[in-house]
Design an enzyme around this catalytic site. Structure first.
Site, short mmCIF file in Angstrom:
data_model
loop_
_atom_site.label_atom_id
_atom_site.label_comp_id
_atom_site.label_asym_id
_atom_site.label_seq_id
_atom_site.Cartn_x
_atom_site.Cartn_y
_atom_site.Cartn_z
N HIS A 157 0.82 -1.22 0.00
CA HIS A 157 0.00 0.00 0.00
C HIS A 157 0.85 1.27 0.00
O HIS A 157 0.36 2.35 -0.30
CB HIS A 157 -0.93 -0.01 1.22
CG HIS A 157 -2.01 -1.05 1.11
ND1 HIS A 157 -3.31 -0.75 0.79
CD2 HIS A 157 -1.97 -2.40 1.22
CE1 HIS A 157 -4.02 -1.86 0.73
NE2 HIS A 157 -3.23 -2.87 1.00
N ASP A 365 3.81 9.23 -0.72
CA ASP A 365 2.60 8.49 -0.32
C ASP A 365 2.30 7.44 -1.38
O ASP A 365 2.44 7.72 -2.57
CB ASP A 365 1.41 9.47 -0.23
CG ASP A 365 0.42 9.07 0.85
OD1 ASP A 365 0.38 7.89 1.21
OD2 ASP A 365 -0.32 9.95 1.34
O1 F6P Z 1 -1.56 2.19 4.54
C1 F6P Z 1 -0.40 2.09 5.25
C2 F6P Z 1 -0.62 1.69 6.69
O2 F6P Z 1 0.60 1.47 7.30
C3 F6P Z 1 -1.47 0.48 6.90
O3 F6P Z 1 -0.79 -0.73 6.72
C4 F6P Z 1 -1.93 0.74 8.26
O4 F6P Z 1 -2.97 -0.04 8.71
C5 F6P Z 1 -2.24 2.23 8.24
O5 F6P Z 1 -1.25 2.75 7.40
C6 F6P Z 1 -2.27 2.90 9.61
O6 F6P Z 1 -1.06 2.68 10.30
P1 F6P Z 1 -1.01 1.83 11.65
O7 F6P Z 1 -1.64 0.50 11.38
O8 F6P Z 1 0.45 1.74 11.96
O9 F6P Z 1 -1.77 2.61 12.67
#
Ligand code: F6P
Length: 478
Positions: A157, A365
């Site tokens: 992602h 991003d």
């Molecule tokens: O989209 C990238 C990402 O790291 C996801 O894998 C993740 O769930 C989201 O951002 C939010 O980050 P986190 O899970 O570290 O709170």
């Protein structure tokens, strides 16, 4: 039809389904809702047990959820120290924030091994396994070690880093060889595809087959871009409804006819919030006519607060927002409204619709779904303007945004000035082009095309990938 098994660190459990799930969780929920299947990942809970227990199972709305607890030490090493302390900054080209320690990497591998062991026990022979994001790069390799022969796909992602940066990671070869255990690797953009292929060529890490595969002993891995989308129709409906609601009325009353500019991001250094605030200050400095006329609403829920880099970023943003407000506020106007809490998707959709502009200016991003949501939320008769970083994956598709370089504060300020003065005809023309993209490349298109490609037998696939021709990034337009 084969069962779809999705693996991700965050799992939007049914009780959380309508709350503030992040972009990734929302996207995956959409994918599974239509098809049913198994969603495997972290429960969100820390366990005192040292040995990993089998996953907790529950079923709801055609989806089976299997979630694992993680103990505190593993969570620290796997999630905080390696996934978010090393891979996240490196993949976002913030080399100075990437802090490699061998024991963090060992923890990352340990959790991947433990998850693979538990997942392998749940798999049926013709399941399609779809693994998400940088937390689980080694998962396929660990599953293969356990004898799993299913087709396994991986979608990243976030952006894939330039080869020169990736090679600074002491374990880059191990991770690259882990990737070769997948049958399909999906990225957000063609830039990411090229970055991996370039790495493979430069480091002699796998032969690139002319039909678009990386060849490694015993496997052909297809690499392709699958730009993620949103459920545009639903989000647009939500925005229309929310714009009539109580919160929007309160927002409009509080603005008293002033223009609203909106920014909404997790509080993360990749999002360029500091530079954005500097750009807003530059706008008020350079074009004083905007003073008392424009308000910036920056929504920034705290994220990964256990990491030092995130805590210091928070202090920096607080200081800067306070300084701007101290310098420019009037007794009846505050230039920056800065919120550290998440707003519901409904509330945000309505706020997007009344905003004159959105500032979406990450320094890097993968895609940035907020950009697409902002477009979907607009009133076709009177749309707001999207000011978008050239370094968001979304800039590849939303070329009619005002594309800016987030490292150029003055350029961003000029773009915002232009957005605030843009005539309605131009706003409509730009919005119509962007909305066509957002409405056609939806979340359903994304997951269906990935799963179709994953299920496709190798011989029938085979779009040629013309490697490493590097095209320029989108030009800035200000
Ligand atoms: O989209 C990238 C990402 O790291 C996801 O894998 C993740 O769930 C989201 O951002 C939010 O980050 P986190 O899970 O570290 O709170």
């Amino acid at each position: 039809l084969s069962r779809l098994v999705i693996v991700s660190n965050r799992v939007a459990l049914p009780r959380e389904a309508t709350a503030r799930a992040g972009g990734l969780a929302v996207a995956l929920r959409e994918a599974l809702k239509e098809r049913g299947g198994l969603w495997f990942g972290w429960s969100g809970d820390i366990t005192p047990d040292t040995e990993p227990a089998p996953p907790r199972m529950r079923r709801s709305g055609g989806i089976t959820y299997a979630t694992m607890d993680i103990n505190a030490a593993d969570h620290q090493h796997f999630y905080a120290d390696f996934a978010n302390g090393v891979l996240w900054p490196l993949f976002h080209h913030q080399l100075n924030k990437s802090d490699f320690h061998r024991n963090a990497y060992d923890g990352y591998r340990r959790v991947n091994r433990a998850f693979a062991r538990q997942l392998a026990a749940l798999l049926q022979p013709d399941d399609l396994v779809w693994v998400h994001d940088y937390h689980f790069i080694p998962l396929a390799a660990e599953l293969r070690r356990l004898g799993v022969r299913n087709r396994i796909g991986f979608f990243l992602h976030i952006p894939f880093p330039a080869a020169e940066l990736l090679t600074t990671l002491p374990v880059h070869r191990e991770l690259a060889s882990d990737l070769c255990h997948y049958d399909l690797i999906g990225f957000q953009t063609e830039d990411d595809v090229r970055a991996l292929l370039r790495y493979m060529i430069d480091e002699d890490a796998g032969r690139i087959d002319p039909a678009g595969y990386i060849e490694s002993p015993g496997r052909m891995t297809r690499i392709a871009a699958f730009p993620i989308g949103i459920d545009a129709e639903r989000f647009s409906g939500t925005a229309r409804k929310a714009a009539e609601g109580e919160e929007n009325r309160r927002l409009r009353d509080s603005l008293a006819g002033r223009a609203l500019v909106i920014g909404t991001d997790r509080l993360d250094y990749s999002k360029g919030i500091v530079q954005r605030l500097q750009a807003f200050r530059a706008l008020l400095d350079t074009w004083p006519e905007h003073r008392s006329q424009v308000t910036l609403l920056q929504v920034a829920p705290v994220s990964r607060g256990e990491l030092r880099q995130y805590r210091s970023l928070r202090r920096e943003i607080e200081a800067l927002a306070g300084k701007i407000n101290g310098q420019f506020s009037e007794f009846d106007w505050t230039p920056v409204r800065y919120l550290n809490k998440a707003l519901s998707r409904e509330t945000l959709a309505g706020f997007f619709r009344v905003s004159r502009a959105a500032l979406i200016t990450p320094v890097r991003d993968g895609m940035n779904l907020v950009a697409k949501e902002f477009v979907a939320a607009q009133d076709p008769e009177d749309p707001g303007v999207l000011v978008l970083s050239r370094f968001a994956g979304a800039a590849r598709e939303l070329t009619d945004a005002l594309i800016v370089n987030p490292y150029d504060v003055d350029e961003m300020a000029a773009a915002l000035h232009r957005a605030l003065a843009m005539p309605r005809d131009e706003r409509i023309a730009r919005w119509e082009t962007m909305n066509r993209v957002v409405a056609s490349n939806t979340i359903t298109v994304w997951h269906e095309s990935f799963v179709r490609e994953l299920a496709r037998p190798r011989a029938a696939s085979g779009k040629r990938i013309d490697v490493p021709r590097v095209t320029g990034a989108p030009p800035t337009q200000v």
